[in-house]
Enzyme design. Structure first.
Site, PDB file in Angstrom:
ATOM      1  N   GLU A 165      78.332  28.902  21.878  1.00 41.22           N
ATOM      2  CA  GLU A 165      79.224  28.636  20.739  1.00 41.22           C
ATOM      3  C   GLU A 165      78.382  28.009  19.627  1.00 41.22           C
ATOM      4  O   GLU A 165      77.228  27.646  19.843  1.00 41.22           O
ATOM      5  CB  GLU A 165      80.339  27.672  21.163  1.00 41.22           C
ATOM      6  CG  GLU A 165      81.192  28.238  22.286  1.00 41.22           C
ATOM      7  CD  GLU A 165      82.320  27.309  22.718  1.00 41.22           C
ATOM      8  OE1 GLU A 165      82.483  26.223  22.108  1.00 41.22           O
ATOM      9  OE2 GLU A 165      83.032  27.674  23.668  1.00 41.22           O
ATOM     10  N   GLY A 219      74.500  25.546  22.374  1.00 42.93           N
ATOM     11  CA  GLY A 219      73.522  26.592  22.678  1.00 42.93           C
ATOM     12  C   GLY A 219      72.722  26.161  23.889  1.00 42.93           C
ATOM     13  O   GLY A 219      73.105  26.419  25.033  1.00 42.93           O
ATOM     14  N   SER A 220      71.636  25.403  23.648  1.00 44.28           N
ATOM     15  CA  SER A 220      70.864  24.869  24.785  1.00 44.28           C
ATOM     16  C   SER A 220      71.755  23.960  25.638  1.00 44.28           C
ATOM     17  O   SER A 220      71.676  23.971  26.868  1.00 44.28           O
ATOM     18  CB  SER A 220      69.664  24.075  24.262  1.00 44.28           C
ATOM     19  OG  SER A 220      68.824  24.913  23.510  1.00 44.28           O
ATOM     20  N   GLY A 255      46.531  48.011   8.010  1.00 46.80           N
ATOM     21  CA  GLY A 255      47.593  47.997   7.000  1.00 46.80           C
ATOM     22  C   GLY A 255      48.836  48.765   7.398  1.00 46.80           C
ATOM     23  O   GLY A 255      49.964  48.299   7.187  1.00 46.80           O
ATOM     24  N   GLU A 260      68.988  33.271  26.380  1.00 41.56           N
ATOM     25  CA  GLU A 260      69.025  32.914  27.815  1.00 41.56           C
ATOM     26  C   GLU A 260      68.119  31.719  28.118  1.00 41.56           C
ATOM     27  O   GLU A 260      67.427  31.666  29.136  1.00 41.56           O
ATOM     28  CB  GLU A 260      68.710  34.133  28.682  1.00 41.56           C
ATOM     29  CG  GLU A 260      69.839  35.157  28.578  1.00 41.56           C
ATOM     30  CD  GLU A 260      69.887  36.141  29.725  1.00 41.56           C
ATOM     31  OE1 GLU A 260      69.518  35.770  30.853  1.00 41.56           O
ATOM     32  OE2 GLU A 260      70.319  37.275  29.484  1.00 41.56           O
ATOM     33  N   THR A 286      65.918  28.749  25.587  1.00 39.27           N
ATOM     34  CA  THR A 286      64.716  28.789  24.743  1.00 39.27           C
ATOM     35  C   THR A 286      63.476  28.459  25.594  1.00 39.27           C
ATOM     36  O   THR A 286      63.599  27.976  26.730  1.00 39.27           O
ATOM     37  CB  THR A 286      64.810  27.754  23.606  1.00 39.27           C
ATOM     38  OG1 THR A 286      64.826  26.443  24.194  1.00 39.27           O
ATOM     39  CG2 THR A 286      66.052  27.942  22.754  1.00 39.27           C
ATOM     40  N   SER A 287      62.305  28.665  24.996  1.00 37.39           N
ATOM     41  CA  SER A 287      61.065  28.335  25.725  1.00 37.39           C
ATOM     42  C   SER A 287      61.076  26.871  26.166  1.00 37.39           C
ATOM     43  O   SER A 287      60.664  26.547  27.283  1.00 37.39           O
ATOM     44  CB  SER A 287      59.841  28.624  24.849  1.00 37.39           C
ATOM     45  OG  SER A 287      59.624  30.019  24.798  1.00 37.39           O
TER      46      SER A 287
HETATM   47  C1  LIG Z   1      70.331  37.819  19.322  1.00 40.36           C
HETATM   48  C2  LIG Z   1      71.000  36.808  20.204  1.00 40.36           C
HETATM   49  C3  LIG Z   1      71.729  37.227  21.302  1.00 40.36           C
HETATM   50  C4  LIG Z   1      72.376  36.300  22.122  1.00 40.36           C
HETATM   51  N1  LIG Z   1      73.165  36.734  23.152  1.00 40.36           N
HETATM   52  C5  LIG Z   1      73.949  35.841  23.806  1.00 40.36           C
HETATM   53  C6  LIG Z   1      74.926  36.276  24.747  1.00 40.36           C
HETATM   54  O1  LIG Z   1      75.076  37.485  25.016  1.00 40.36           O
HETATM   55  N2  LIG Z   1      75.716  35.347  25.334  1.00 40.36           N
HETATM   56  C7  LIG Z   1      75.602  34.025  25.069  1.00 40.36           C
HETATM   57  O2  LIG Z   1      76.369  33.250  25.640  1.00 40.36           O
HETATM   58  N3  LIG Z   1      74.667  33.568  24.188  1.00 40.36           N
HETATM   59  C8  LIG Z   1      73.856  34.439  23.559  1.00 40.36           C
HETATM   60  N4  LIG Z   1      72.920  33.991  22.638  1.00 40.36           N
HETATM   61  C9  LIG Z   1      72.793  32.556  22.370  1.00 40.36           C
HETATM   62  C10 LIG Z   1      71.469  31.991  22.859  1.00 40.36           C
HETATM   63  O3  LIG Z   1      71.460  31.889  24.253  1.00 40.36           O
HETATM   64  C11 LIG Z   1      71.237  30.644  22.151  1.00 40.36           C
HETATM   65  O4  LIG Z   1      70.951  30.939  20.796  1.00 40.36           O
HETATM   66  C12 LIG Z   1      70.130  29.847  22.784  1.00 40.36           C
HETATM   67  O5  LIG Z   1      70.494  29.382  24.052  1.00 40.36           O
HETATM   68  C13 LIG Z   1      69.705  28.642  21.913  1.00 40.36           C
HETATM   69  O6  LIG Z   1      70.805  27.920  21.475  1.00 40.36           O
HETATM   70  P1  LIG Z   1      70.941  27.531  19.926  1.00 40.36           P
HETATM   71  O7  LIG Z   1      70.774  28.782  19.142  1.00 40.36           O
HETATM   72  O8  LIG Z   1      72.205  26.786  19.747  1.00 40.36           O
HETATM   73  O9  LIG Z   1      69.713  26.605  19.639  1.00 40.36           O
HETATM   74  P2  LIG Z   1      69.647  25.013  19.897  1.00 40.36           P
HETATM   75  O10 LIG Z   1      70.123  24.695  21.269  1.00 40.36           O
HETATM   76  O11 LIG Z   1      70.291  24.332  18.746  1.00 40.36           O
HETATM   77  O12 LIG Z   1      68.087  24.759  19.827  1.00 40.36           O
HETATM   78  C14 LIG Z   1      67.367  24.602  18.614  1.00 40.36           C
HETATM   79  C15 LIG Z   1      65.950  24.163  18.959  1.00 40.36           C
HETATM   80  O13 LIG Z   1      65.987  22.875  19.636  1.00 40.36           O
HETATM   81  C16 LIG Z   1      65.296  22.972  20.871  1.00 40.36           C
HETATM   82  N5  LIG Z   1      65.952  22.134  21.896  1.00 40.36           N
HETATM   83  C17 LIG Z   1      67.284  22.020  22.150  1.00 40.36           C
HETATM   84  N6  LIG Z   1      67.493  21.196  23.181  1.00 40.36           N
HETATM   85  C18 LIG Z   1      66.263  20.773  23.602  1.00 40.36           C
HETATM   86  C19 LIG Z   1      65.800  19.915  24.634  1.00 40.36           C
HETATM   87  N7  LIG Z   1      66.642  19.322  25.483  1.00 40.36           N
HETATM   88  N8  LIG Z   1      64.473  19.715  24.759  1.00 40.36           N
HETATM   89  C20 LIG Z   1      63.591  20.311  23.915  1.00 40.36           C
HETATM   90  N9  LIG Z   1      63.963  21.143  22.930  1.00 40.36           N
HETATM   91  C21 LIG Z   1      65.281  21.367  22.771  1.00 40.36           C
HETATM   92  C22 LIG Z   1      65.353  24.447  21.258  1.00 40.36           C
HETATM   93  O14 LIG Z   1      64.278  24.782  22.138  1.00 40.36           O
HETATM   94  C23 LIG Z   1      65.248  25.133  19.907  1.00 40.36           C
HETATM   95  O15 LIG Z   1      63.896  25.250  19.541  1.00 40.36           O
HETATM   96  C24 LIG Z   1      72.240  34.917  21.846  1.00 40.36           C
HETATM   97  C25 LIG Z   1      71.477  34.502  20.738  1.00 40.36           C
HETATM   98  C26 LIG Z   1      70.876  35.416  19.913  1.00 40.36           C
HETATM   99  C27 LIG Z   1      70.118  34.913  18.698  1.00 40.36           C
END
Ligand SMILES: Cc1cc2nc3c(=O)[nH]c(=O)nc-3n(C[C@H](O)[C@H](O)[C@H](O)COP(=O)(O)OP(=O)(O)OC[C@H]3O[C@@H](n4cnc5c(N)ncnc54)[C@H](O)[C@@H]3O)c2cc1C
Length: 391
Positions: free
Chosen positions: A139, A143-144, A352, A375, A377-378
């Site tokens: 949502e 995310g994370s 190029g 799924e 982040t790194s």
């Molecule tokens: C093209 C695309 C397809 C997707 N498909 C799906 C799907 O089918 N179903 C679904 O449910 N979701 C889906 N997602 C969502 C995706 O899983 C999330 O975008 C992802 O988990 C990261 O969440 P966020 O974007 O809110 O980033 P955030 O959680 O806000 O993270 C932002 C940054 O902060 C860092 N960070 C956050 N918490 C920590 C921590 N504890 N320690 C260190 N660093 C941290 C992250 O590594 C990142 O660099 C999709 C996203 C995209 C862009």
């Protein structure tokens, strides 16, 4: 560090040696990707729409129900075969790879593991035959920190009423079934999270805005809007309050397939670079005759192979019923890192023309970026790996 827990009774097969069935399956998907998908990749990327005809062929080939048992119309295959399919498709088009990935390794997978007999009977034949599925956890505010989700499920007789918004949902433009997570008891925190099977036609459910993205443009990514969406109690997947477990377990497996998408992508970029290095001439020689170019290609090939071993091992561990969570996190982390690097190097080998849309490598470079984000982040993969190291 994880070490093998048991001594195998017979000599272990090398990870990259496939069984006859796996080899035939891989060859079929590879041929299909090269012959049927490759000619449409650029046009699908530019239009940001996946071909309905190719989607139909995915179903006809059994690629949307690889692990679904034959009694439900699926292929009765293994998780490892899903990994092979995603790799082969992604070598040609990572958008194709992620469609098959989401369907098999997170949506079908969760239903196979958690659905009751009635739900399996109702949904598995459709998923194998003609229904695309989505997995809706994320949502805007979660995310994370996925379990901070704000979508609520309120009990109402023999149904739940769901209200909230999901963001970033892959396959949503095409999907007929949504595995969606909502909290049915917010006072219990994450222990209120519940998984629901939602049909696109359910009242109060709507697919919203589609994102205009940098990469994997042909794979749809949409918002979902739930406004008192009525979901029968018979469509709760697993138990009320156990959705968090379903989410964790499916994502642990799904991220192996993202690793597979990334090794496919990297291999695709490497193959293009090798092909170009053999025919582009400068200083009266093909550029592949220069050691500087050879070394770059050799390093790229080594990285792709190392990532493939991580991905294959995690998938084989999963199929054999061994613990695999750390290995899955390593596979996804490493594969997504090298995919970006290899795609970037491939552009450099092209010089190029590499940055133009006339050649396929700029798209693969754009497609690689998402591997380090979805799924988990790194950083989130590193959290999982570090937890295993430090307890
Ligand atoms: C093209 C695309 C397809 C997707 N498909 C799906 C799907 O089918 N179903 C679904 O449910 N979701 C889906 N997602 C969502 C995706 O899983 C999330 O975008 C992802 O988990 C990261 O969440 P966020 O974007 O809110 O980033 P955030 O959680 O806000 O993270 C932002 C940054 O902060 C860092 N960070 C956050 N918490 C920590 C921590 N504890 N320690 C260190 N660093 C941290 C992250 O590594 C990142 O660099 C999709 C996203 C995209 C862009």
């Amino acid at each position: 560090m994880p070490v093998s827990a048991t001594v195998p009774e017979s000599p272990a097969a090398p990870l990259t040696v496939l069984t006859e069935e796996e080899r035939l399956f891989q060859a079929t998907v590879r041929r299909f990707a090269r012959e049927q998908i490759a000619p449409h990749v650029r046009e699908m990327d530019e239009a940001a729409v996946f071909s309905k005809d190719i989607l139909r062929q995915f179903f006809e080939l059994g690629l949307m129900g690889i692990e679904i048992p034959e009694e439900y119309g699926g292929q009765g295959g293994s998780f490892f075969q899903c990994i092979l399919a995603v790799e082969e498709l992604s070598a040609v088009d990572p958008s194709a790879g992620v469609i098959v990935d989401v369907q098999n390794t997170i949506a079908n997978n969760a239903i196979l593991k958690w659905a009751n007999a009635d739900q399996k009977k109702r949904y598995l034949p459709r998923l194998a035959r003609d229904t695309v599925a989505s997995y809706a956890l994320s949502e805007a505010g979660s995310g994370s920190d996925a379990f901070a989700l704000a979508t609520r499920a309120v009990e109402d007789g023999d149904r739940f009423l769901l209200t909230g918004r999901k963001l970033w949902i892959s396959n949503a433009a095409e999907a007929g079934l949504f595995l969606l997570f909502a909290n049915a008891n917010p006072s219990a925190g994450y222990r209120g999270i519940t998984a629901f099977l939602i049909e696109r036609e359910f009242p109060g459910f709507q697919v919203g805005k589609k994102e205009d993205k940098l990469g994997i443009r042909a794979s749809s990514t949409c918002e979902l809007i739930l406004d008192n969406c009525a979901v029968p109690k018979t469509n709760v997947l697993g138990e009320v309050g156990k959705g968090y477990k379903i989410a964790i377990e499916t994502l642990n497996e799904g991220r192996i397939a993202i690793g597979s998408q990334m090794i496919g992508l990297a291999r695709g970029a490497l193959d293009h670079a090798v092909g170009y290095a053999k025919q582009r001439k400068q200083f009266g020689k093909t550029i592949g005759e220069f050691q500087g170019v050879q070394f770059e290609l050799a390093k790229m090939a080594t990285e792709v192979e190392a990532a493939r071993l991580l991905v294959y091992n995690a998938a084989r561990l999963r199929d054999a019923g061994h613990p695999f969570v750390t290995e899955a996190a390593m596979a996804k982390y490493f594969s997504s890192e090298i995919a970006e690097k290899v795609a970037s190097k491939a552009i450099e080998v092209f010089g190029g023309v590499g940055v133009t849309r006339e050649y396929p490598v700029e798209k693969l470079y754009r497609d690689a970026k998402i591997g380090r984000i979805y799924e988990g982040t790194s950083n989130i993969q590193l959290v999982t790996i570090a937890k295993q190291l430090l307890g």
